[in-house]
Write a protein that holds these residues in place. Structure first.
Motif, PDB file in Angstrom:
ATOM      1  N   UNK A 185       0.830  -1.206   0.000  1.00 38.99           N
ATOM      2  CA  UNK A 185       0.000   0.000   0.000  1.00 38.99           C
ATOM      3  C   UNK A 185       0.862   1.253   0.000  1.00 38.99           C
ATOM      4  N   UNK A 186       1.956   1.247   0.791  1.00 36.01           N
ATOM      5  CA  UNK A 186       2.865   2.392   0.813  1.00 36.01           C
ATOM      6  C   UNK A 186       3.555   2.555  -0.542  1.00 36.01           C
TER       7      UNK A 186
ATOM      8  N   UNK B  45       3.065   5.369  -6.552  1.00 39.32           N
ATOM      9  CA  UNK B  45       2.985   4.590  -7.780  1.00 39.32           C
ATOM     10  C   UNK B  45       3.688   5.248  -8.971  1.00 39.32           C
ATOM     11  N   UNK B  46       3.381   6.509  -9.257  1.00 35.66           N
ATOM     12  CA  UNK B  46       3.922   7.137 -10.467  1.00 35.66           C
ATOM     13  C   UNK B  46       5.441   7.180 -10.448  1.00 35.66           C
ATOM     14  N   UNK B  47       6.031   7.512  -9.296  1.00 31.74           N
ATOM     15  CA  UNK B  47       7.494   7.587  -9.218  1.00 31.74           C
ATOM     16  C   UNK B  47       8.121   6.200  -9.203  1.00 31.74           C
ATOM     17  N   UNK B  48       7.470   5.236  -8.524  1.00 32.06           N
ATOM     18  CA  UNK B  48       7.972   3.861  -8.532  1.00 32.06           C
ATOM     19  C   UNK B  48       7.973   3.325  -9.952  1.00 32.06           C
TER      20      UNK B  48
ATOM     21  N   UNK C  28      -2.286  -3.312  -8.722  1.00 33.37           N
ATOM     22  CA  UNK C  28      -1.344  -2.227  -8.973  1.00 33.37           C
ATOM     23  C   UNK C  28      -1.876  -1.218  -9.993  1.00 33.37           C
ATOM     24  N   UNK C  29      -2.851  -1.609 -10.807  1.00 30.61           N
ATOM     25  CA  UNK C  29      -3.338  -0.664 -11.804  1.00 30.61           C
ATOM     26  C   UNK C  29      -4.153   0.468 -11.186  1.00 30.61           C
ATOM     27  N   UNK C  30      -4.946   0.152 -10.131  1.00 30.33           N
ATOM     28  CA  UNK C  30      -5.791   1.201  -9.554  1.00 30.33           C
ATOM     29  C   UNK C  30      -5.768   1.257  -8.025  1.00 30.33           C
ATOM     30  N   UNK C  31      -4.983   0.407  -7.388  1.00 30.38           N
ATOM     31  CA  UNK C  31      -4.865   0.445  -5.929  1.00 30.38           C
ATOM     32  C   UNK C  31      -5.962  -0.269  -5.179  1.00 30.38           C
ATOM     33  N   UNK C  32      -6.864  -0.963  -5.896  1.00 30.34           N
ATOM     34  CA  UNK C  32      -7.950  -1.686  -5.241  1.00 30.34           C
ATOM     35  C   UNK C  32      -7.372  -2.792  -4.364  1.00 30.34           C
ATOM     36  N   UNK C  33      -7.947  -2.968  -3.187  1.00 28.22           N
ATOM     37  CA  UNK C  33      -7.484  -3.980  -2.238  1.00 28.22           C
ATOM     38  C   UNK C  33      -8.592  -5.000  -2.028  1.00 28.22           C
ATOM     39  N   UNK C  34      -8.236  -6.263  -2.048  1.00 30.07           N
ATOM     40  CA  UNK C  34      -9.214  -7.327  -1.874  1.00 30.07           C
ATOM     41  C   UNK C  34      -8.503  -8.536  -1.281  1.00 30.07           C
ATOM     42  N   UNK C  35      -9.261  -9.536  -0.882  1.00 33.68           N
ATOM     43  CA  UNK C  35      -8.660 -10.800  -0.479  1.00 33.68           C
ATOM     44  C   UNK C  35      -9.008 -11.832  -1.537  1.00 33.68           C
ATOM     45  N   UNK C  36      -8.129 -12.837  -1.694  1.00 39.99           N
ATOM     46  CA  UNK C  36      -8.306 -13.775  -2.780  1.00 39.99           C
ATOM     47  C   UNK C  36      -7.855 -15.162  -2.347  1.00 39.99           C
TER      48      UNK C  36
END
Length: 457
Positions: free
Chosen positions: A370-371, A376-379, A417-425
């Motif tokens: 998450x951090x 994201x853009x700079x990474x 990683x495309x939009x930062x959505x968090x879920x469990x899988x």
């Protein structure tokens, strides 16, 4: 002590040592007393001469210790790379230490401000604007330093990989069903250690089971005793399963009933795979076999626990699991220990990755992912600059990043990683979306560099 306080014989008696060259009746100097006592001195001469020297944490350029004592040396000055090493002092010695200049636009990792960097094998962290692509062969990875944690992201990853341990709750691994709590988990290395330790034991146990014999005995037993078969309810069709997976992959939140349907379908596939592998013709034989596998695994743990009580084994490492952990494993988790035990899983892949500076990888916790996403853009820009694999490539859809943070025995947390959505899988899934990206400690860089010159890890 005074310059001449006692005789050599008296000193030897006090110290409990044997005299060699000094006459017993000779009055001795302080230096001679220290020689008898085995006291030696370490002196550090820094370059530049005004650099700060710390010996065992205290500012000083020399220290007297008993022969064989380890002393930690730290030499630092603004604008130079801090030098740290540990030496064992066996004789009076002088050590000359020359500090390396910090290149223009670079930082020593330990003193770098919050931000995103490219880390190099020279031990320094560079802002993207200061990085020379001619040095890409020296790029360790992309470093992220925030107020909450710091780490280095590897330039590579593994796609189509499972989390591992489906049906198993990993002890010592951060486990939470709360997204807000999961986002504050920064214990990636600790989680990785726990996952590998526990799954490694299960894999070894599975290898020790004679499952063909277990199934054969279960086939005979099923003819003479009634067997209670777990209820599985109506299993959805493959097309219905595909629709739910597509819905989940699009970022939509599944209802509890839909989550249950997914899990039941996957469990059914595990049962079918196990039955096919061992030619199991009925569910009674299947569950008698699994029950016996569970029993034998518990017996292995009990036997190991008894061994560890022997005096010659005391102080050894106990197993990271107990019989209760075996009881809490799902039947499908037991089956997977055999059918999927040899497959690669995320934590193992990350641990087996070695960064160019020698750092050992780990599977990041959700908080670390998450951090990273907050930058994201700079990474992404830094990763592209050093020729690293994109964290999101639309041509292969490698956007799900497994975290080492556990949701429950069946699921683990992921970040898109495309939009930062968090879920469990589901831990057992290994579609091309499921990716493991190794992380490593940000501040380990300079220590690893020194270790190559006889320092420490």
């Amino acid at each position: 002590m005074a310059e001449q306080l006692i005789t050599a014989g008296e000193a030897a008696q006090v110290l409990g040592v044997t005299l060699d060259d000094i006459p017993a009746n000779k009055c001795i100097t302080k230096a001679e007393f220290e020689l008898l006592a085995g006291i030696v001195q370490l002196t550090v001469v820094p370059n530049p001469s005004d650099a700060t020297v710390k010996l065992n944490g205290t500012v000083a350029t020399s220290i007297k210790v008993t022969k064989g004592t380890s002393v930690t040396i730290e030499v630092s000055k603004s604008g130079y790379q801090t030098h740290t090493e540990t030496v064992t002092v066996n004789a009076t010695m002088t050590k000359n230490i020359t500090l390396s200049n910090v290149p223009s636009g670079a930082y020593v990792p330990s003193s770098a401000p919050v931000g995103v960097y490219i880390l190099s094998t020279d031990g320094f962290a560079y802002k993207r604007s200061a990085w020379n692509t001619a040095n890409n062969s020296k790029a360790v990875g992309v470093g992220v330093k925030t107020s909450k944690c710091s780490f280095v992201i590897a330039p590579v990853e593994q796609t189509s990989i499972q989390w591992g341990g489906y049906g198993t709750l990993i002890n010592g691994c951060t486990t939470t069903t709360s997204e807000s709590t999961a986002k504050t988990d920064y214990k990636g290395k600790q989680n990785t250690d726990a996952i590998i330790a526990q799954l490694g034991v299960y894999k070894a146990m599975a290898a020790g089971l004679d499952i063909n014999n277990i199934v054969s005995n279960a086939s005979i037993l099923a003819e003479s005793i009634p067997v209670v078969i777990p209820e599985h309810g109506g299993i959805i069709s493959e097309s219905e399963y595909d629709k739910l997976v597509e819905k989940q992959q699009s970022g939509e939140t599944l209802t509890p009933e839909e989550q249950k349907q997914l899990s039941e379908y996957r469990d059914e596939q595990i049962r079918l795979e196990f039955k096919e592998k061992y030619n199991i013709v009925s569910d009674p034989i299947l569950y008698l076999s699994v029950s016996e596998m569970r029993t034998q695994m518990k017996e292995m743990i009990i036997a190991q626990q008894e061994i560890m009580t022997l005096p010659e084994m005391e102080g050894g490492q106990p197993l990271p699991i107990t019989t209760t952990d075996i009881d809490n494993m799902s039947d499908e988790g037991i089956m997977l220990l055999d059918t999927r035990a040899s497959e690669q899983y995320a934590a193992n892949y990350c641990r087996n990755y070695t960064f160019k500076n020698g750092a050992v990888g780990y599977q990041p916790a959700l908080g670390e992912l998450f951090e990273a996403y907050q930058n994201k853009s700079e990474v992404d820009a830094c990763m592209s600059l050093i020729g690293g694999k994109a964290l999101y490539d639309s041509s292969i859809n490698n956007y799900w990043k497994w975290s080492s943070t556990q949701y429950d025995s069946l699921n683990a947390w992921i970040l898109y990683w495309d939009d930062g959505f968090i879920n469990y899988y589901n831990k057992n899934d290994s579609t091309n979306y499921d990716c493991a990206r190794p992380f490593a400690a940000f501040l380990l860089i300079t220590i690893i560099q020194r270790s190559k010159n006889g320092g420490f890890y």
